[in-house]
Design an enzyme around this catalytic site. Structure first.
Site, short mmCIF file in Angstrom:
data_model
loop_
_atom_site.label_atom_id
_atom_site.label_comp_id
_atom_site.label_asym_id
_atom_site.label_seq_id
_atom_site.Cartn_x
_atom_site.Cartn_y
_atom_site.Cartn_z
N CYS A 87 20.81 -125.92 94.50
CA CYS A 87 21.83 -125.42 93.58
C CYS A 87 21.77 -126.19 92.26
O CYS A 87 20.80 -126.08 91.54
CB CYS A 87 23.22 -125.49 94.23
SG CYS A 87 24.42 -124.42 93.44
N HIS A 196 22.76 -122.82 99.91
CA HIS A 196 23.11 -124.10 100.52
C HIS A 196 22.87 -124.12 102.02
O HIS A 196 23.81 -123.96 102.81
CB HIS A 196 24.60 -124.39 100.28
CG HIS A 196 24.92 -124.61 98.84
ND1 HIS A 196 24.67 -125.80 98.21
CD2 HIS A 196 25.48 -123.79 97.92
CE1 HIS A 196 25.05 -125.70 96.94
NE2 HIS A 196 25.55 -124.50 96.73
N GLU A 198 22.60 -126.64 103.71
CA GLU A 198 23.35 -127.79 104.24
C GLU A 198 24.76 -127.41 104.67
O GLU A 198 25.42 -128.17 105.38
CB GLU A 198 23.38 -128.93 103.22
CG GLU A 198 24.33 -128.77 102.04
CD GLU A 198 23.75 -127.96 100.88
OE1 GLU A 198 22.75 -127.24 101.08
OE2 GLU A 198 24.31 -128.04 99.77
#
Lengths: 220, 734, 80
Positions: A87, A196, A198
């Site tokens: 990002c 993302h 994560e």
């Protein structure tokens, strides 16, 4: 196990998410590196997480790209070190010239926060070994400037040399050229992507689609 | 000491000037008595903001005191920057909701953005890391172009600020009604988490301790914002535009990190954010609460503009600023932490034993006021009020359109249509702890990092009920919040209230306020759901017309095993059980408004005993693992709730017909309270358990297929329902 | 001495913001509006007194930070 550091610029806000994902797969917490530090020796993998570094006030990632630690990241990359930018981290990598192209405002001019799906273009890199080639996985996205662009020659080169890491599989919401969601450096040691992974590493949060990326790195 | 009043010596301080500052003749006379002389220009400014409705709660205070605020789990109730409750494992949830209505009409983007910033500061100033933002929004008629502009600006503003500071925006609510045409409501809520032994308060202490300014520089932003928030709009409101504050979420993010880092040390004696009335209210409140005095030298205030006067600095509402009292020996360490985060750090004064606030600027005393009377003798009004007559019950209604047409119209109407277009612009996942995102459950679920626990968070109010019967509406708002938390499996713990009303000087408006408080108090008591923080926004009127009374409720609950948190999504094969009594209450319902074009009748009865019993039953069965999905019933009644569950799960439904004793349209669309739909595997077991517990329960159908199938009606495809539900916002903004 | 740096997206780079502004202007009845490009202006107050040196410095700043040469171009004007 790769010795891992997470860069922290003022305004970065997904460093905790990233640290949790890394620790879960690596079994070890990453080192957090303040943007004024310049010594990255002993680290194999540098992660630049998401957020709004320096408020993204001039252009997303522009000011972070000029910070002292990014000079050290360039040196790290030049000697073959691994770098992951997610990002804002991807934006910082393009702004600093470590990856080609740029991230423009989303085509619809609105911030986009929802799950997207990514297709894995190749699984023979250190980042994707735990995915299948062609696998489609889910990842949350949350950005206002994720519209990947580069000149046609660069896009052709990225595609021709196998440097496209991920593409948007269902809907190309932000208008990215050729639906590109993430790209590699020519040596496949630097990866930048907008969504993302994560934030999807725990069944409680809705799935573990992002976990193979961290498992891949943990196995390296 | 008589201040020289060096600045603005050209302006005569008198009752006329006081009036223009928002102080009436009686209030100004009180100022003269307290001061024993004519106040200086700066002193008058300080009195006017401290005695504004916004800071003094002069119209509402006597009634707010009647709300229940105590429970064994309440650590700090109203009176601090935010409420604090015990959520187990030595953790505290710190939360509050606050309005930014007036600024959001003048400049929707910045008004909403700074609303988010302000409420975040109220929470992290107490030592909490913010983990969730929500917002309760009311807009005017969607047919008006101005409404579209306001919605767009407010949504961008909330996203622009919340996304950047990295706090997930996880929930909220949106209503439309022409009563909000010239006065939208933007109520922002923040929830934060702190260790129970690391909670910071605002009472100053320690004679001689330094008073420290941290954050952004001071400019001329928002001067008299607090008094503006307390006056009605008129045709000249546009001229007030230059006073709007501009938010800087990047600096706020730095401020969060810097304050939380500083809070890990023992440097801080007291801390408060500079919110409405900026330096004035923070310094006066900190010194006042501590029973000490305070001296400020404005020469040391970091300034963004040149030539600012004492008056301007004291009243500036520049954002992203905090005021701290530090231990003197920790001052340099604190400076290093603050400056590491590129923020201004300035010692601007000290704590004294005088009980006075003394302001110096360029060697001249600009204000010198005794603190005790400034707060103790603040105006307190027992405003006259008249309660509206209770509305007549709605008589019988005929259904002119049938089930399918009514359902599709309701699913698509602005008050029920999917809010996806809005929440897709808010980062709801940052932090990596969001278990249930917007529209996935009745309340947002956010895990407490590093534990198995999660918080359930919601905001609720049904203004049209409040307009018809403020007492029932006030109770319903609390009950619905309690129900929404219960429907996730969490235990509801406490409430923050954001009271949005019209002009309290009108007895009928004051009557709405009083009645809403009565209803809320009854519900909070019955549901063991105390109020721990809140905010009052009055004078929400445009050209003399009041908004719908809107006591917005924000609420927090806890679920010990986060993996038990339950959402709306049903799966094929699951059996559907309706919990609670269905009488078919159509008074003030959305069916009545959308299908018959009527807004009348009495709102649904709120039976708090049933709420409690039904809710406790539902929660017990969620936590013992027998419930796969759960949804409370509210706007649009049973049929709308079922479709929302079907759309969330991506499966069709087969439903049993309405029972014979209720008209079908009243059964499907009535808004009777204290009801839930549960999805279970074994309907007999839950019906038996309900019967044994004296809970009304009914097997109403099952999930499966691609259609909504109701005996005697055409099947309606899920796609048709989804298109109807998802269309409103994207089409509006196409 | 002031340097005014105007940063625009390069010709050929899609400018969704400019497009949206043009669309809005057309909707407001300004039918004469065709292509719209949106950029930004950065005003720098410099201690430099020599206009030539000021321009050189500002151009350096633009290339290093103020503009992203991948997608943007810039123009520097110096005023007293």
């Amino acid at each position: 196990m790769l010795a891992t550091g997470i860069l922290l610029f003022p305004g970065i806000n997904r460093e905790r998410d990233m640290a949790i994902a890394v620790e879960q797969s690596f079994g070890r917490a990453p080192r957090v590196i303040w943007h004024k530090e310049t010594d990255l020796s002993g680290l194999d993998l540098i992660i630049i997480p998401g957020g709004f570094s320096f408020g993204d006030y001039l252009r997303c990632g522009a000011m972070a790209a000029q910070s002292p630690v990014m000079q050290a990241v360039k040196t790290h990359a030049a000697r073959g070190g691994y770098v992951l930018g997610v990002c804002n981290g991807f934006q910082i990598l393009t702004e600093s010239g470590l990856l080609p192209g740029a991230l423009l405002r989303n085509a619809g001019l609105r911030f986009l926060s929802m799950d997207t799906t990514l297709s894995v273009e190749r699984n023979d890199t250190i980042f994707t070994s735990h995915y299948q080639k062609g696998q489609v996985f889910r990842a949350p996205m949350a950005h206002g400037d994720g519209n990947y662009t580069a000149d046609p020659a660069t896009l052709d080169r990225l595609e021709g040399e196998g440097l496209v890491a991920f593409r948007y599989a269902d809907e190309n919401r932000n208008g990215s050229a050729r639906a590109i969601a993430g790209i590699y450096s020519p040596n496949h040691r630097i990866l930048g992507l907008m969504p993302h992974p994560e934030d999807l590493v725990d069944p409680l949060m809705g799935g573990t689609d992002g976990k193979p990326l961290f498992d891949s790195l943990a196995a390296a | 000491m008589k201040p020289s009043g060096a600045e603005r010596a050209d302006i005569m301080v008198n009752a006329v000037l006081a009036k223009s500052f928002g102080l009436n003749a009686e209030e100004y006379a009180k100022v003269l008595t307290i001061m024993g002389r004519t106040p200086s220009f700066t002193e008058l400014g300080i009195f006017s903001v401290m005695w504004s409705e916004h800071c003094s709660y002069k119209s509402s205070r006597v009634w707010l005191k009647t709300l229940p605020t105590k429970a064994p789990w309440v650590i700090h109730g109203p009176g601090e920057n935010a409420g604090v409750i015990d959520i187990g494992e030595n953790l505290a949830a710190i939360f509050k909701m606050e309005s930014h209505n007036h600024p959001s009409f003048i400049e929707p983007y910045q008004g909403a953005a700074t609303g988010v910033g302000g409420i975040l500061r109220d929470v992290f100033t107490m030592g909490a890391r913010p983990i969730a933002n929500l917002n309760a929004l009311r807009f005017g008629d969607p047919k008006l172009p101005v409404t579209k502009r306001v919605v767009d600006g407010v949504v961008r503003g909330i996203g622009g600020y919340g996304n950047c500071v990295g706090v997930p925006t996880v929930g909220g609510e949106v209503n439309f009604h022409p009563a909000y045409n010239g006065n939208p409501l933007v109520n922002a809520m923040t929830v934060g988490i702190a260790a129970q032994d690391k909670i910071f308060l605002s009472a100053a202490a320690g004679i001689g301790n330094p008073v420290v300014y941290v954050g952004s520089k001071t400019g001329r932003d928002g001067i008299h914002g607090a008094t503006m928030a307390s006056t009605e709009f008129d045709a000249n409101t546009a001229e007030k535009r230059p006073t709007v504050q501009v938010g800087d979420p990047f600096t706020e993010k730095l401020l969060i990190e810097a304050c939380l880092e500083l809070m890990q040390t023992d440097a801080i004696v007291a801390i408060q954010d500079m919110g409405a009335a900026g330096l004035t209210s923070s310094s006066v409140e900190m010194a006042g609460k501590g029973g000490v005095g305070i001296e400020l030298n404005l020469d040391n205030v970091p300034q963004r503009e040149t030539g600012m006067s004492a008056y301007e600095m004291m009243l500036s509402e520049s954002q992203e600023r905090m005021l701290l009292v530090l231990k003197p020996e920790r001052s340099e360490m604190a400076r290093a932490i603050i400056e590491k985060w590129d923020l201004d750090y300035a010692i601007i004064g000290k704590i004294t034993n005088t009980g006075r606030i003394v302001i110096t600027h360029k060697g001249v005393v600009e204000a010198d006021i005794e603190l005790a009377p400034l707060s103790d003798e603040a105006p307190l009004y027992h405003r006259p009020y008249t309660s509206a007559a209770k509305p007549a019950p709605l008589g019988e209604t005929q259904d002119p359109v049938g089930f399918e047409a009514a359902l599709l119209k309701l699913m698509a109407c602005p008050d029920i249509a999917s809010r996806r277009w809005i929440f897709d612009q808010y980062d709801s996942t940052v932090g990596g702890q969001t278990i249930k995102r917007p529209a996935q459950a009745d309340a947002a679920i956010v895990r407490l990092e590093g534990t198995n626990r999660a918080l359930a968070i919601t905001t609720d109010c049904t203004p049209r009920y409040c307009a018809a019967d403020a007492e029932a509406g006030g109770a319903q708002a609390v009950a619905e919040a309690w129900r929404n938390i219960t429907a996730t499996g969490a235990l509801p713990l406490a409430v923050t209230d954001n009271m949005n009303f019209g002009n309290p000087e009108k007895p009928e408006i004051m009557g709405q306020f009083v009645d809403a408080i009565k209803g809320m108090a009854a519900a909070c008591t019955a549901l063991a759901f105390p109020v721990v923080s809140g905010n009052v926004s009055l004078y929400n009127e445009t050209e003399g017309k009041g908004i719908l009374p809107t006591p917005a409720i924000g609420a927090v609950g806890v679920i010990e095993d986060a993996s038990r948190a339950t959402g709306l999504a049903i799966a094929p094969g699951q059996q559907l059980i309706l919990i609670g009594d269905t009488k078919g209450a159509l008074g003030q319902s959305l069916w009545l408004r959308e299908i018959l074009g009527r807004e009348d009748g009495a709102p649904p009865e709120v039976n708090l005993l049933n709420e409690r019993e039904n809710g406790d039953f539902v929660r017990e069965h969620i936590l013992n693992g027998t419930v796969h999905a759960c949804h409370d019933l509210s706007d649009g009644g049973l049929a709308v709730a079922l479709v929302e569950m079907a759309l969330a799960g991506g499966t069709g439904l087969t439903l049993h017909p309405a029972p014979a004793h209720i008209p079908a349209h009243a059964y499907w669309f009535g808004e009777d309270q204290a009801r839930y739909v549960l999805a279970v595997s074994n309907p007999t077991a839950i019906l038996t358990a309900a019967h044994a517990a004296g809970i009304q329960a009914r097997h109403i159908g099952h999930a499966g297929g691609n259609n909504l199938t109701l005996t005697g009606a055409n099947p309606i495809s899920l796609t048709t329902l989804r298109d109807a539900h998802e269309g409103f916002f994207p089409n509006w903004f196409a | 001495m002031k340097a005014i740096v105007t940063v625009m997206l390069k010709d050929g780079v899609l400018d969704p913001q400019g497009k949206a502004i043009g669309h809005a202007l057309n909707n407001l009845g300004f039918a004469q509006v065709g292509d719209v490009r949106a950029g930004k202006i950065i005003e720098l107050t410099l201690s430099e007194t020599d206009p030539v040196a000021a321009k050189v410095a500002a151009e350096d700043m633009a290339q290093k930070l103020l503009a992203n040469m991948v997608i943007e171009s810039f123009k520097v004007e110096i005023s007293a």
